[in-house]
Design a protein around this motif. Sequence first.
Motif, PDB file in Angstrom:
ATOM      1  N   GLU A   1       7.622  -6.978  -5.822  1.00 38.89           N
ATOM      2  CA  GLU A   1       6.854  -6.000  -6.592  1.00 38.89           C
ATOM      3  C   GLU A   1       6.301  -4.904  -5.687  1.00 38.89           C
ATOM      4  O   GLU A   1       6.368  -3.710  -6.021  1.00 38.89           O
ATOM      5  N   GLY A   2       5.780  -5.294  -4.533  1.00 34.11           N
ATOM      6  CA  GLY A   2       5.277  -4.296  -3.596  1.00 34.11           C
ATOM      7  C   GLY A   2       6.385  -3.393  -3.088  1.00 34.11           C
ATOM      8  O   GLY A   2       6.181  -2.185  -2.911  1.00 34.11           O
ATOM      9  N   PHE A   3       7.571  -3.967  -2.868  1.00 32.89           N
ATOM     10  CA  PHE A   3       8.700  -3.167  -2.413  1.00 32.89           C
ATOM     11  C   PHE A   3       9.065  -2.111  -3.451  1.00 32.89           C
ATOM     12  O   PHE A   3       9.308  -0.944  -3.110  1.00 32.89           O
ATOM     13  N   LEU A   4       9.121  -2.496  -4.719  1.00 29.96           N
ATOM     14  CA  LEU A   4       9.494  -1.549  -5.771  1.00 29.96           C
ATOM     15  C   LEU A   4       8.449  -0.445  -5.922  1.00 29.96           C
ATOM     16  O   LEU A   4       8.796   0.729  -6.097  1.00 29.96           O
ATOM     17  N   VAL A   5       7.166  -0.819  -5.837  1.00 28.80           N
ATOM     18  CA  VAL A   5       6.113   0.203  -5.911  1.00 28.80           C
ATOM     19  C   VAL A   5       6.201   1.150  -4.708  1.00 28.80           C
ATOM     20  O   VAL A   5       6.124   2.377  -4.855  1.00 28.80           O
ATOM     21  N   GLY A   6       6.365   0.578  -3.521  1.00 33.43           N
ATOM     22  CA  GLY A   6       6.489   1.413  -2.328  1.00 33.43           C
ATOM     23  C   GLY A   6       7.697   2.328  -2.389  1.00 33.43           C
ATOM     24  O   GLY A   6       7.618   3.512  -2.012  1.00 33.43           O
TER      25      GLY A   6
ATOM     26  N   THR B   1       2.815  -2.744   1.419  1.00 29.23           N
ATOM     27  CA  THR B   1       1.786  -3.618   1.984  1.00 29.23           C
ATOM     28  C   THR B   1       0.414  -3.309   1.386  1.00 29.23           C
ATOM     29  O   THR B   1      -0.377  -4.225   1.089  1.00 29.23           O
ATOM     30  N   ALA B   2       0.126  -2.022   1.197  1.00 30.28           N
ATOM     31  CA  ALA B   2      -1.151  -1.638   0.585  1.00 30.28           C
ATOM     32  C   ALA B   2      -1.247  -2.166  -0.845  1.00 30.28           C
ATOM     33  O   ALA B   2      -2.310  -2.644  -1.277  1.00 30.28           O
ATOM     34  N   PHE B   3      -0.152  -2.105  -1.577  1.00 30.14           N
ATOM     35  CA  PHE B   3      -0.153  -2.622  -2.947  1.00 30.14           C
ATOM     36  C   PHE B   3      -0.395  -4.129  -2.953  1.00 30.14           C
ATOM     37  O   PHE B   3      -1.135  -4.646  -3.806  1.00 30.14           O
ATOM     38  N   GLY B   4       0.208  -4.846  -2.007  1.00 30.43           N
ATOM     39  CA  GLY B   4      -0.028  -6.282  -1.905  1.00 30.43           C
ATOM     40  C   GLY B   4      -1.484  -6.603  -1.604  1.00 30.43           C
ATOM     41  O   GLY B   4      -2.054  -7.567  -2.142  1.00 30.43           O
ATOM     42  N   THR B   5      -2.097  -5.791  -0.761  1.00 32.37           N
ATOM     43  CA  THR B   5      -3.524  -5.974  -0.465  1.00 32.37           C
ATOM     44  C   THR B   5      -4.368  -5.776  -1.709  1.00 32.37           C
ATOM     45  O   THR B   5      -5.316  -6.539  -1.979  1.00 32.37           O
ATOM     46  N   ASP B   6      -4.035  -4.761  -2.502  1.00 29.24           N
ATOM     47  CA  ASP B   6      -4.785  -4.517  -3.741  1.00 29.24           C
ATOM     48  C   ASP B   6      -4.597  -5.657  -4.738  1.00 29.24           C
ATOM     49  O   ASP B   6      -5.521  -5.973  -5.502  1.00 29.24           O
TER      50      ASP B   6
ATOM     51  N   LEU C   1      -4.346  -8.730  -3.980  1.00 29.38           N
ATOM     52  CA  LEU C   1      -5.200  -9.836  -3.543  1.00 29.38           C
ATOM     53  C   LEU C   1      -6.669  -9.546  -3.785  1.00 29.38           C
ATOM     54  O   LEU C   1      -7.447 -10.440  -4.159  1.00 29.38           O
ATOM     55  N   THR C   2      -7.109  -8.314  -3.578  1.00 30.39           N
ATOM     56  CA  THR C   2      -8.531  -7.964  -3.711  1.00 30.39           C
ATOM     57  C   THR C   2      -8.909  -7.534  -5.117  1.00 30.39           C
ATOM     58  O   THR C   2     -10.103  -7.470  -5.441  1.00 30.39           O
ATOM     59  N   GLY C   3      -7.920  -7.205  -5.927  1.00 31.25           N
ATOM     60  CA  GLY C   3      -8.209  -6.764  -7.285  1.00 31.25           C
ATOM     61  C   GLY C   3      -8.601  -5.316  -7.405  1.00 31.25           C
ATOM     62  O   GLY C   3      -9.053  -4.879  -8.470  1.00 31.25           O
ATOM     63  N   ASP C   4      -8.435  -4.520  -6.354  1.00 31.53           N
ATOM     64  CA  ASP C   4      -8.787  -3.100  -6.417  1.00 31.53           C
ATOM     65  C   ASP C   4      -7.785  -2.346  -7.291  1.00 31.53           C
ATOM     66  O   ASP C   4      -6.588  -2.633  -7.289  1.00 31.53           O
ATOM     67  N   ARG C   5      -8.279  -1.354  -7.996  1.00 34.23           N
ATOM     68  CA  ARG C   5      -7.431  -0.561  -8.883  1.00 34.23           C
ATOM     69  C   ARG C   5      -7.833   0.915  -8.797  1.00 34.23           C
ATOM     70  O   ARG C   5      -8.932   1.253  -8.359  1.00 34.23           O
TER      71      ARG C   5
ATOM     72  N   VAL D   1      -6.482   0.644  -2.003  1.00 35.04           N
ATOM     73  CA  VAL D   1      -5.841   0.922  -0.723  1.00 35.04           C
ATOM     74  C   VAL D   1      -4.531   1.683  -0.935  1.00 35.04           C
ATOM     75  O   VAL D   1      -4.168   2.549  -0.142  1.00 35.04           O
ATOM     76  N   THR D   2      -3.840   1.360  -2.018  1.00 35.73           N
ATOM     77  CA  THR D   2      -2.577   2.054  -2.321  1.00 35.73           C
ATOM     78  C   THR D   2      -2.814   3.547  -2.526  1.00 35.73           C
ATOM     79  O   THR D   2      -2.062   4.389  -2.014  1.00 35.73           O
ATOM     80  N   ALA D   3      -3.862   3.901  -3.278  1.00 39.39           N
ATOM     81  CA  ALA D   3      -4.161   5.316  -3.518  1.00 39.39           C
ATOM     82  C   ALA D   3      -4.520   6.029  -2.220  1.00 39.39           C
ATOM     83  O   ALA D   3      -4.092   7.167  -1.982  1.00 39.39           O
ATOM     84  N   ALA D   4      -5.323   5.362  -1.375  1.00 36.70           N
ATOM     85  CA  ALA D   4      -5.702   5.980  -0.102  1.00 36.70           C
ATOM     86  C   ALA D   4      -4.484   6.172   0.801  1.00 36.70           C
ATOM     87  O   ALA D   4      -4.321   7.229   1.436  1.00 36.70           O
ATOM     88  N   THR D   5      -3.616   5.158   0.857  1.00 38.57           N
ATOM     89  CA  THR D   5      -2.411   5.264   1.682  1.00 38.57           C
ATOM     90  C   THR D   5      -1.487   6.355   1.156  1.00 38.57           C
ATOM     91  O   THR D   5      -0.920   7.136   1.928  1.00 38.57           O
ATOM     92  N   PHE D   6      -1.355   6.438  -0.160  1.00 38.30           N
ATOM     93  CA  PHE D   6      -0.519   7.476  -0.768  1.00 38.30           C
ATOM     94  C   PHE D   6      -1.057   8.861  -0.434  1.00 38.30           C
ATOM     95  O   PHE D   6      -0.300   9.784  -0.099  1.00 38.30           O
ATOM     96  N   PHE D   7      -2.377   9.039  -0.501  1.00 33.04           N
ATOM     97  CA  PHE D   7      -2.962  10.349  -0.232  1.00 33.04           C
ATOM     98  C   PHE D   7      -2.734  10.770   1.217  1.00 33.04           C
ATOM     99  O   PHE D   7      -2.365  11.920   1.493  1.00 33.04           O
ATOM    100  N   VAL D   8      -2.936   9.831   2.144  1.00 33.23           N
ATOM    101  CA  VAL D   8      -2.812  10.173   3.562  1.00 33.23           C
ATOM    102  C   VAL D   8      -1.357  10.414   3.945  1.00 33.23           C
ATOM    103  O   VAL D   8      -1.031  11.401   4.630  1.00 33.23           O
ATOM    104  N   ARG D   9      -0.455   9.543   3.510  1.00 34.35           N
ATOM    105  CA  ARG D   9       0.924   9.602   3.998  1.00 34.35           C
ATOM    106  C   ARG D   9       1.832  10.503   3.156  1.00 34.35           C
ATOM    107  O   ARG D   9       2.742  11.128   3.703  1.00 34.35           O
ATOM    108  N   ILE D  10       1.623  10.587   1.872  1.00 38.66           N
ATOM    109  CA  ILE D  10       2.519  11.350   1.001  1.00 38.66           C
ATOM    110  C   ILE D  10       1.967  12.730   0.695  1.00 38.66           C
ATOM    111  O   ILE D  10       2.713  13.714   0.662  1.00 38.66           O
TER     112      ILE D  10
END
Length: 431
Positions: free
Chosen positions: A57-62, A187-192, A194-198, A203-212
């Motif tokens: 699932e994380g791979f497909l989102v990434g 990896t960021a999506f997998g972390t979210d 586990l932590t339940g962040d949305r 973390v996925t949104a922050a990583t997307f903003f910085v890298r993309i």
Amino acid sequence: MATSPPFPTYPPRPGDGVLRHPHWWQRRWVRYGALSSLLALSGLVILALVRRQTGTEGFLVGLGLAVLPVPWLIAAFRWLDRVQPGPWRNLVFSFAWGACAAALIAIVANSFATKWIATSTADPASADTLGATVIAPIVEESAKAAAVLLVFLFRRRDFTGIVDGVVIAGITATGFAFTENILYLGTAFGTDQLTGDRGIASVTAATFFVRIVMSPFAHPLFTVLTGIGFGIAALSAERQHLRRILLPLCGLLLAMGMHAFWNGSSTFGEYGFFAVYGAFMVPAFALLTWLAIWTRQRELRTVRAELPAYVLAGWLGPAEPFALGSMRARRMARDYARHHHGRPAAREVARYEACATALAFLRHRGRAGKAGPDFVVREQELLDELWKRRHVARPALEYASRASVPAPAHWGAAPYGYPAMPYAAYNPYRT
């Protein structure tokens, strides 16, 4: 009839004229097959490694998020390469090398080096910092530079200057960043998970903003420095061996240094990343963008300056140097051919434009004393390609030249200082 000033002749090499049968490993299909197999195997391995680390699932989102900047970056580099477009096979190889081979080398080498440092120093935190700021820039930039080196060595006819180096390096780095972004975003999506962040706080949104959003150009920016080094080396004479070696190495070292500075920005304090981004990365990106566009305009000036010699010899029409030295006129010529004769004619005009540009660059290198021993053969090959397509290309280019600027009272008066000649009835092969 002579088409250019005399150039030094090269004595025949021992064995010239003797028919040789290449060994099996020298055959083109063997080399292509081996290279394709290597890239395919690297792709399968990197796919398995990334999927194991991120989960399916994380791979497909990434994958879905990482692909977003890819078309824009490729389109930007293709636009830059419009003066003398390189073959698609070089770009496909470069992207595949960056996404598969270079990414695999980086993941394996970075992981091994970081673990070795952590084991030797018993300090995992410093090992991660050292790995990111020292090991990763060296490994990753070297792996990406390998693609530029391979094109430079084995596709030398397609690698003639700075723009070619920038495009090959940029496409390679785009492929590398694509795979790396899949890993980071997955990896960021997998972390979210586990932590339940949305949402925006994840973390996925922050990583997307910085890298993309903020830095999709980071990896291309680093590797382009290596490409510029190879591009300047390509402009050097064949006998300047030291310069042709040192310039790419200097470009590679600059790429490593910029990469290390960028990776180490997080260690400069709370706002170190934003300070480096605003004060260093953005100006560097703007400067290199200006350099690439300036180089492209210089190439167009070279086309306008070198092709009139072939007008005098009857190979080109009087208006063609102007039309071929203007991207707007080139596009108009292709549109004219497509409108009147269909897409095949437009492709013939595009091929005519590419061959004429290559001819201008070849003559420019020859006049600068940088022509290789195959100058005469290559010149004749390009002239033959032009001659075969003249019936479709000449009317289109003449129309484009007329439409681009106000037409003179009598077209035969030779605009832009070119001598008038009935080129439609002139045949250089009869002289």
